[in-house]
Design a protein around this motif. Structure first.
Motif, PDB file in Angstrom:
ATOM      1  N   LEU A 178      -9.157 -10.861  -3.262  1.00 53.62           N
ATOM      2  CA  LEU A 178      -8.807 -11.719  -2.136  1.00 53.62           C
ATOM      3  C   LEU A 178      -8.682 -10.944  -0.837  1.00 53.62           C
ATOM      4  CD1 LEU A 178      -6.069 -13.754  -4.010  1.00 53.62           C
ATOM      5  CD2 LEU A 178      -8.488 -14.297  -3.748  1.00 53.62           C
ATOM      6  N   LYS A 179      -8.920 -11.627   0.271  1.00 57.19           N
ATOM      7  CA  LYS A 179      -8.785 -11.020   1.596  1.00 57.19           C
ATOM      8  C   LYS A 179      -7.871 -11.889   2.467  1.00 57.19           C
ATOM      9  CE  LYS A 179     -11.976  -7.615   1.450  1.00 57.19           C
ATOM     10  NZ  LYS A 179     -13.403  -7.945   1.545  1.00 57.19           N
ATOM     11  N   ALA A 230      -6.422 -13.767   5.612  1.00 55.68           N
ATOM     12  CA  ALA A 230      -6.991 -14.442   6.786  1.00 55.68           C
ATOM     13  C   ALA A 230      -5.867 -15.092   7.593  1.00 55.68           C
ATOM     14  CB  ALA A 230      -7.997 -15.510   6.340  1.00 55.68           C
ATOM     15  N   CYS A 277      -7.573 -11.334  15.331  1.00 56.90           N
ATOM     16  CA  CYS A 277      -8.060 -10.982  13.986  1.00 56.90           C
ATOM     17  C   CYS A 277      -8.795  -9.645  14.025  1.00 56.90           C
ATOM     18  CB  CYS A 277      -8.987 -12.079  13.448  1.00 56.90           C
ATOM     19  SG  CYS A 277      -8.097 -13.551  12.915  1.00 56.90           S
ATOM     20  N   LEU A 282      -8.503  -8.177  10.435  1.00 57.81           N
ATOM     21  CA  LEU A 282      -8.716  -9.306   9.525  1.00 57.81           C
ATOM     22  C   LEU A 282     -10.170  -9.765   9.625  1.00 57.81           C
ATOM     23  CD1 LEU A 282      -5.473 -11.346  10.317  1.00 57.81           C
ATOM     24  CD2 LEU A 282      -5.835  -9.651   8.503  1.00 57.81           C
ATOM     25  N   GLU A 283     -10.720 -10.224   8.498  1.00 58.57           N
ATOM     26  CA  GLU A 283     -12.142 -10.581   8.460  1.00 58.57           C
ATOM     27  C   GLU A 283     -12.404 -12.070   8.597  1.00 58.57           C
ATOM     28  OE1 GLU A 283     -13.821  -8.984   4.884  1.00 58.57           O
ATOM     29  OE2 GLU A 283     -12.969  -6.987   5.238  1.00 58.57           O
ATOM     30  N   ALA A 284     -11.343 -12.867   8.544  1.00 58.58           N
ATOM     31  CA  ALA A 284     -11.559 -14.319   8.549  1.00 58.58           C
ATOM     32  C   ALA A 284     -10.453 -15.036   9.310  1.00 58.58           C
ATOM     33  CB  ALA A 284     -11.617 -14.845   7.110  1.00 58.58           C
ATOM     34  N   ARG A 339     -15.545 -14.437   9.275  1.00 57.58           N
ATOM     35  CA  ARG A 339     -15.753 -15.654   8.500  1.00 57.58           C
ATOM     36  C   ARG A 339     -14.788 -16.721   9.022  1.00 57.58           C
ATOM     37  NH1 ARG A 339     -15.358 -11.625   4.766  1.00 57.58           N
ATOM     38  NH2 ARG A 339     -13.176 -12.152   4.308  1.00 57.58           N
ATOM     39  N   SER A 348     -12.617 -19.245   7.502  1.00 59.08           N
ATOM     40  CA  SER A 348     -12.143 -19.543   6.139  1.00 59.08           C
ATOM     41  C   SER A 348     -11.893 -21.029   5.929  1.00 59.08           C
ATOM     42  CB  SER A 348     -10.887 -18.729   5.819  1.00 59.08           C
ATOM     43  OG  SER A 348      -9.975 -18.740   6.910  1.00 59.08           O
ATOM     44  N   SER A 381      -9.800 -23.317  -1.117  1.00 61.21           N
ATOM     45  CA  SER A 381      -8.966 -22.621  -0.148  1.00 61.21           C
ATOM     46  C   SER A 381      -7.630 -22.287  -0.800  1.00 61.21           C
ATOM     47  CB  SER A 381      -8.736 -23.508   1.082  1.00 61.21           C
ATOM     48  OG  SER A 381      -7.767 -22.942   1.940  1.00 61.21           O
ATOM     49  N   ASP A 413     -10.851 -16.272   0.877  1.00 61.65           N
ATOM     50  CA  ASP A 413      -9.824 -15.723   1.753  1.00 61.65           C
ATOM     51  C   ASP A 413      -8.465 -16.368   1.463  1.00 61.65           C
ATOM     52  OD1 ASP A 413     -11.522 -14.001   3.466  1.00 61.65           O
ATOM     53  OD2 ASP A 413     -12.519 -15.908   3.894  1.00 61.65           O
ATOM     54  N   GLU A 426      -5.427 -17.668   3.419  1.00 62.16           N
ATOM     55  CA  GLU A 426      -4.987 -18.018   4.771  1.00 62.16           C
ATOM     56  C   GLU A 426      -3.475 -18.119   4.845  1.00 62.16           C
ATOM     57  OE1 GLU A 426      -6.373 -21.644   6.497  1.00 62.16           O
ATOM     58  OE2 GLU A 426      -8.443 -20.951   6.526  1.00 62.16           O
TER      59      GLU A 426
END
Lengths: 297, 297
Positions: B12-13, B15, B33, B38-40, B66, B68, B222, B265, B267
């Motif tokens: 997981l990443k 966001a 971000c 952060l990527e998303a 991204r 998300s 999500s 992601d 969130e």
């Protein structure tokens, strides 16, 4: 309507939970029920203690009232916090619940309502300091405590009525959050020892409410009604309103409770600042009218 | 730890849902971000409209982020009130949801979050006047609207993510109240068209949460996190807190989401007056620290 067939009447009878008329003592609530033609009253331990247990028993007997419930036992999750203090608190909770069972037996109450408690260490309305996040452990602690209490209740002819509370009270009041969960738990004990409460405020939102009421069947030990106000007041505990003042569609739920075989009393239990501020006699009159117009199928 | 085997990392990443840093525009959230690694980012339609859709698309593309999720479509229950006005409102809701789907497609959002709406006629935060008490009908209206919207979403490569909301929002925001109910509904559509949101705030209390996350499997579109504060503030919508500030045990839920096969992601979506009053950069820094210390298994 044919002249020979009388209309089918619900088997249910309206009862006053004394917390609805919060200002009334046990004596006043008993008197109010008699004056308003109600046959049953739900009592609270605090008010019974103020009146005196023996005096309360005498009052309801002489008035010829049923005691539809005694509120409440429970708060059984302390042991899940761990440590010596938690073990002490858990033992104290068991002792207190045994006293509640004894009181319910004296009063001849149809059931002792059990609000099982929230996450251990969390006090309703207070910002928590030390507490456990472990919800499955808290739920396991409830089952463990019931293993000790159910036979004790059975010996005294008292039925413990497990009350699933609305999920917004999961953290601080009851880790029993759905009727399915309460029925699952009740079914591990003999029917005469443990049942469930169906309270419209707590279950109206549940997509499974009708199937779980049917599944509960004769395990339904108490049917309590009040409405769910929208918007909720600042203190969400006081979001319980007079039937018809909120969002709940009562008739289908009452019909399901009847169809499940419940033949007991229907307690009106309202926690609401405006209702508590009103004249209790007017509250009872309104509640009788709304029972006919809104609650019964 | 062996030198040859690196520790297993969650797929997981983290966001940022831009509502957590409510003061930030889309441009500021995108910039935030990037600065915080952060990527998303999860965007909201209102803020995208203020920035301009084309400008928002350009900002996220150039930043290499991204999207998300896009929040939010939904509010699909109007037709259940009946009458010409209700039919008109229902058509307007479908039109608006088609626009939301178009926007999600333009943004390349991983999903369009669907908050399906409450009892028709009830407005969040307002005392209702004319409304329907018929919860099953409102739920049926949601399914009917999805029949129209899901293929439209599918044609545009957008996945609708049904979000079950905490039961305390059943009357005014979402008649989808449990993950089981959302999964049941999602399963009647192709996987690429309809999924579900797992939001810790909404599901933490659910006795079925772990089995329903497993059952949702690849339908999880999500995963949103925030804590459930105790006590709740006067406006219960703002009871969402920073992870670690409330009662939720995150790690087992995150583990279950991972085990279900979710690789998207995570969130952070917080509605909270104190968080909104704080410096957004500090909020993001705290959220990164709490993600590591509290959310990941």
């Amino acid at each position: 309507m044919s002249a020979t067939e009388p209309p089918q009447q619900p088997a249910l009878k309206l009862a006053l939970n004394q917390r609805t008329t919060k200002r009334w003592t046990v004596a006043e609530a008993v008197d109010g029920c008699v004056r308003h033609g109600l046959e049953a009253v739900g009592l609270w331990r605090e008010e019974v203690a103020e009146q005196g247990l023996a005096a309360s028993v005498k009052l309801v007997r002489e008035a010829g009232l049923r005691v539809s419930s005694l509120c409440r036992g429970g708060f059984l999750t302390a042991s899940a916090l761990g440590g010596a203090n938690a073990a002490r608190a858990a033992r104290a909770a068991l002792d207190d619940n045994r006293r509640a069972i004894d009181e319910a037996a004296e009063l001849g109450a149809a059931c002792l309502v059990m609000v099982v408690g929230g996450l251990p260490g969390i006090v309703p309305g207070e910002r928590p300091t030390a507490f456990s996040h472990d919800l499955p452990a808290a739920r396991a602690a409830v089952a463990e405590a019931l293993d000790a209490l159910a036979p004790y209740a059975g010996e005294r002819g008292v039925k413990l009525a497990l009350e699933p509370l609305h999920p917004m009270y999961c953290a601080d009041r009851a880790v029993l959050s759905t009727l399915a969960q309460a029925v699952d738990l009740a079914l591990s004990y003999p029917e005469e020892q443990v049942g469930v409460v169906v309270d419209t405020f707590h279950v109206w939102w549940d997509p499974q409410v009708f199937e779980q009421i049917a599944r509960a069947g004769r395990r339904i030990a108490s049917y309590q009604v009040c409405d769910h106000l929208h918007p909720l007041p600042a203190d969400v505990l006081l979001g319980r309103g007079m039937m018809g003042d909120g969002v709940i569609d009562f008739a289908p739920i009452t019909r399901a409770v009847l169809d499940a075989g419940y033949t007991g009393d229907v307690e009106v239990e309202i926690f609401n600042a405006d209702v508590w501020a009103a004249d209790p006699d007017e509250v009872v009159a309104t509640m009788k009218e709304r029972y006919r117009s809104v609650v019964t199928p």
